[in-house]
Design an enzyme around this catalytic site. Structure first.
Site, PDB file in Angstrom:
ATOM      1  N   LYS A 143       0.863  -1.181   0.000  1.00  0.00           N
ATOM      2  CA  LYS A 143       0.000   0.000   0.000  1.00  0.00           C
ATOM      3  C   LYS A 143       0.897   1.228   0.000  1.00  0.00           C
ATOM      4  CE  LYS A 143      -3.557   2.459   2.616  1.00  0.00           C
ATOM      5  NZ  LYS A 143      -4.607   2.381   3.643  1.00  0.00           N
ATOM      6  N   ASP A 152     -13.264   5.171   9.815  1.00  0.00           N
ATOM      7  CA  ASP A 152     -13.642   4.992   8.411  1.00  0.00           C
ATOM      8  C   ASP A 152     -14.116   3.550   8.226  1.00  0.00           C
ATOM      9  OD1 ASP A 152     -14.055   5.895   5.807  1.00  0.00           O
ATOM     10  OD2 ASP A 152     -12.032   5.394   5.146  1.00  0.00           O
TER      11      ASP A 152
HETATM   12  P1  ADP Z   1      -7.227   3.859   1.369  1.00  0.00           P
HETATM   13  O1  ADP Z   1      -6.652   4.297   2.670  1.00  0.00           O
HETATM   14  O2  ADP Z   1      -6.629   4.628   0.259  1.00  0.00           O
HETATM   15  O3  ADP Z   1      -8.715   3.799   1.366  1.00  0.00           O
HETATM   16  P2  ADP Z   1      -7.200   0.956   1.677  1.00  0.00           P
HETATM   17  O4  ADP Z   1      -6.288   0.431   2.743  1.00  0.00           O
HETATM   18  O5  ADP Z   1      -8.640   1.040   2.040  1.00  0.00           O
HETATM   19  O6  ADP Z   1      -6.666   2.368   1.155  1.00  0.00           O
HETATM   20  O7  ADP Z   1      -7.017   0.057   0.382  1.00  0.00           O
HETATM   21  C1  ADP Z   1      -7.675   0.369  -0.839  1.00  0.00           C
HETATM   22  C2  ADP Z   1      -8.171  -0.902  -1.510  1.00  0.00           C
HETATM   23  O8  ADP Z   1      -7.082  -1.788  -1.764  1.00  0.00           O
HETATM   24  C3  ADP Z   1      -9.120  -1.716  -0.644  1.00  0.00           C
HETATM   25  O9  ADP Z   1     -10.446  -1.297  -0.806  1.00  0.00           O
HETATM   26  C4  ADP Z   1      -8.911  -3.133  -1.140  1.00  0.00           C
HETATM   27  O10 ADP Z   1      -9.657  -3.356  -2.317  1.00  0.00           O
HETATM   28  C5  ADP Z   1      -7.448  -3.146  -1.522  1.00  0.00           C
HETATM   29  N1  ADP Z   1      -6.607  -3.687  -0.434  1.00  0.00           N
HETATM   30  C6  ADP Z   1      -5.991  -2.981   0.544  1.00  0.00           C
HETATM   31  N2  ADP Z   1      -5.269  -3.787   1.353  1.00  0.00           N
HETATM   32  C7  ADP Z   1      -5.441  -5.056   0.887  1.00  0.00           C
HETATM   33  C8  ADP Z   1      -4.940  -6.349   1.293  1.00  0.00           C
HETATM   34  N3  ADP Z   1      -4.121  -6.506   2.331  1.00  0.00           N
HETATM   35  N4  ADP Z   1      -5.319  -7.421   0.565  1.00  0.00           N
HETATM   36  C9  ADP Z   1      -6.136  -7.280  -0.511  1.00  0.00           C
HETATM   37  N5  ADP Z   1      -6.622  -6.106  -0.939  1.00  0.00           N
HETATM   38  C10 ADP Z   1      -6.293  -4.985  -0.262  1.00  0.00           C
HETATM   39 MG    MG Z   2      -9.959   2.504   2.404  1.00  0.00          MG
END
Ligand code: ADP
Ligand code: MG
Length: 486
Positions: A122, A235
């Site tokens: 991420k 959130d």
């Molecule tokens: P943001 O803070 O930008 O909202 P998120 O942590 O919610 O970021 O991640 C955005 C998207 O990425 C999630 O909605 C999901 O679809 C995907 N995602 C994030 N972390 C994972 C993970 N560990 N495994 C699979 N998909 C993930």
């Molecule tokens: Mg998110």
């Protein structure tokens, strides 16, 4: 923003050294003078121009003469490459695959480690959307300097650090979160969660009423359990709850992906749902010597999935719910914690009653029984310690008590950079408004994001020397940093 790690295949030690030098210089300079870069990077004068022009050509640095001197800044890509290099050298990641998620504040990529097992990166990108409070407090945030671009890089880093620390603290006491693997600068490496975000599961109409009820129960229980631990997610909605309807668990680590998918040294995924995707292999070495991906068709699976899943009364597997996305979390001591907690719970109730029709109408007060702020928050006499009560979760695992103090969650912090981050997130997530969806579907394209630009100077071909000596990592190397280390 596009992440192109392939430049790493031709980059040499000096390139990374200069990038790290500019990064360090940016802590004190909005525009880092060329001379200072050379000094920090300890480059001989002759080699410097060539290195600089290569980095400008690849848009890892930008160049600016507007202040009357030759100065450099890291671009977003430059920062990406520094963080990736660090994760690569630590053996966390060996290849990058497709983008699998775009949040408001991040780009999320599938990646693979040197054994070929897939994981998730991420990349925090603060400054992409608008945020009035931070802008209004610009003087404070920017500490009087005109270095907006610089600040977004470091704010993104702070956000990643906070996310990693929170994910680790929660995972350690048994919350269903991705397994935190490492972080470097603005990138957090974590395990790949099986399944999809709840809003997608719902959109595909895949979920039975019984399963929806189970997901609802697990979700509000998470909100309450967090509050007992002294934390509010802020959130907590269908975008940040991952759901796996198969209910198949990983025996060793329930939050980790089952079995995993493996990547061949060519970069192609050889097994699992991502089998059609391709991974750009970082670095230049492709031999089976620990620096490259191995062929994942072999017997590398170490965690056995549990075949027999838990079942609901109607025979459907119990869905596995995983909580993600932590940088905006606050302590229950935060002045707005009660409203933020209630908004999280109301958001869930609204989604499950309106979109999944599995709980009674959102006006029904009985369903809040046991999940009210007064029932759960230590501040309101709701217990603490995470255990006990309706939303208590596993009392034995939660015996550690509050986590917020340990993490110095927002609301505790006196440190100014942490307050900047809190301000940023508070502007985005902190306002409790009527009729708010709390979602992240829309993306405002406004403000702060620095962009890669500038491509002057002559172009030089890089020599393809083998340079595997440790490049200086002048800013950050500690995989186990906690929020306190900020
Ligand atoms: P943001 O803070 O930008 O909202 P998120 O942590 O919610 O970021 O991640 C955005 C998207 O990425 C999630 O909605 C999901 O679809 C995907 N995602 C994030 N972390 C994972 C993970 N560990 N495994 C699979 N998909 C993930
Ligand atoms: Mg998110």
């Amino acid at each position: 923003m596009k992440l192109d790690p392939t430049v790493m295949r031709t980059m040499c030690k000096e390139d990374y050294r200069v990038l790290a030098a500019v990064e360090l210089g940016m802590k004190t300079h909005d525009l880092v003078p060329a001379q200072l870069c050379m000094q920090i990077a300890k480059l001989r004068h002759g080699g410097a121009n060539k290195v600089m022009s290569g980095l400008l050509r690849d848009k890892l640095l930008s160049h600016d003469r507007s202040k009357g001197y030759d100065g450099y800044r890291l671009t977003n890509s430059g920062y990406d490459i520094l963080a990736l290099r660090n994760l690569f050298q630590r053996g966390v990641v060996a290849a990058i695959g497709d983008k699998i998620g775009i949040g408001k504040e991040s780009d999320v990529y599938i990646a693979a480690n040197k054994e070929g097992k897939q994981l998730v990166l991420k990349i925090h990108r603060l400054g992409r959307t608008s945020f009035r409070a931070v802008r209004n407090k610009r003087d404070y945030l920017m500490k009087g300097k005109d270095n907006q671009a610089t600040s977004w890089l470091f704010m993104s880093r702070l956000s990643a650090l906070k996310e990693f620390a929170f994910m680790k603290a929660l995972h350690d006491v048994g919350y269903p979160t991705p397994a935190p693997l490492a972080h470097s600068r603005h990138i957090v490496a974590m395990s790949l969660v099986r399944g999809s975000p709840l809003y997608q599961v719902r959109a595909r109409n895949e979920v039975s009423v019984q399963q929806a009820e189970s997901i609802y129960e697990q979700s509000v229980t998470l909100a309450a359990r967090l509050a007992r631990h002294g934390l509010v997610h802020c959130d907590l909605n269908e975008f940040n709850l991952m759901v796996d309807l198969s209910g198949i668990q990983n025996k060793l680590n329930p939050s980790e992906d089952v079995g995993g998918h493996y990547v061949r040294s060519s970069g192609a995924v050889v097994r699992g749902p991502g089998a059609l995707s391709h991974h750009a292999v970082l670095g230049r070495d492709t031999g089976p010597d620990g620096t490259s991906l191995v062929d994942g068709t072999g017997e590398v699976v170490t965690e056995e999935p549990v075949a027999a899943t838990e079942r609901l009364a109607n025979g459907d597997p119990v869905p596995i719910v995983t909580l993600i996305d932590f940088p905006q979390m606050v302590s229950t001591k935060h002045p707005n914690a009660k409203e933020l907690y209630e908004r999280d719970v109301e958001c869930l109730i609204k989604f499950f009653s309106n979109k999944l029709n599995c709980v009674s109408g959102d006006g029904d007060d009985d369903m809040r029984e046991g999940w009210r702020w007064e029932d759960v928050a230590p501040e309101a006499g709701g217990g603490g310690g995470g255990g006990g009560g309706k939303g208590g979760g596993d009392a034995a695992k939660d015996a550690e008590g509050r986590l917020d103090g340990e993490l110095r969650a927002s609301g505790f912090s006196e440190d100014s950079s942490r307050r900047d981050l809190e301000l940023y997130y508070f502007d985005k997530y902190g306002k409790v408004e009527e009729g708010e969806e709390g979602g992240e579907g829309e993306e405002e394209e406004e403000g702060g994001g620095d962009e890669d630009e500038d491509e002057d100077e002559d172009e030089d071909e890089d020599e393809d020397e083998e340079e595997e000596e440790e490049a200086p990592d002048l800013v950050e190397t500690d995989a186990s940093a906690t929020f306190q280390d900020l």
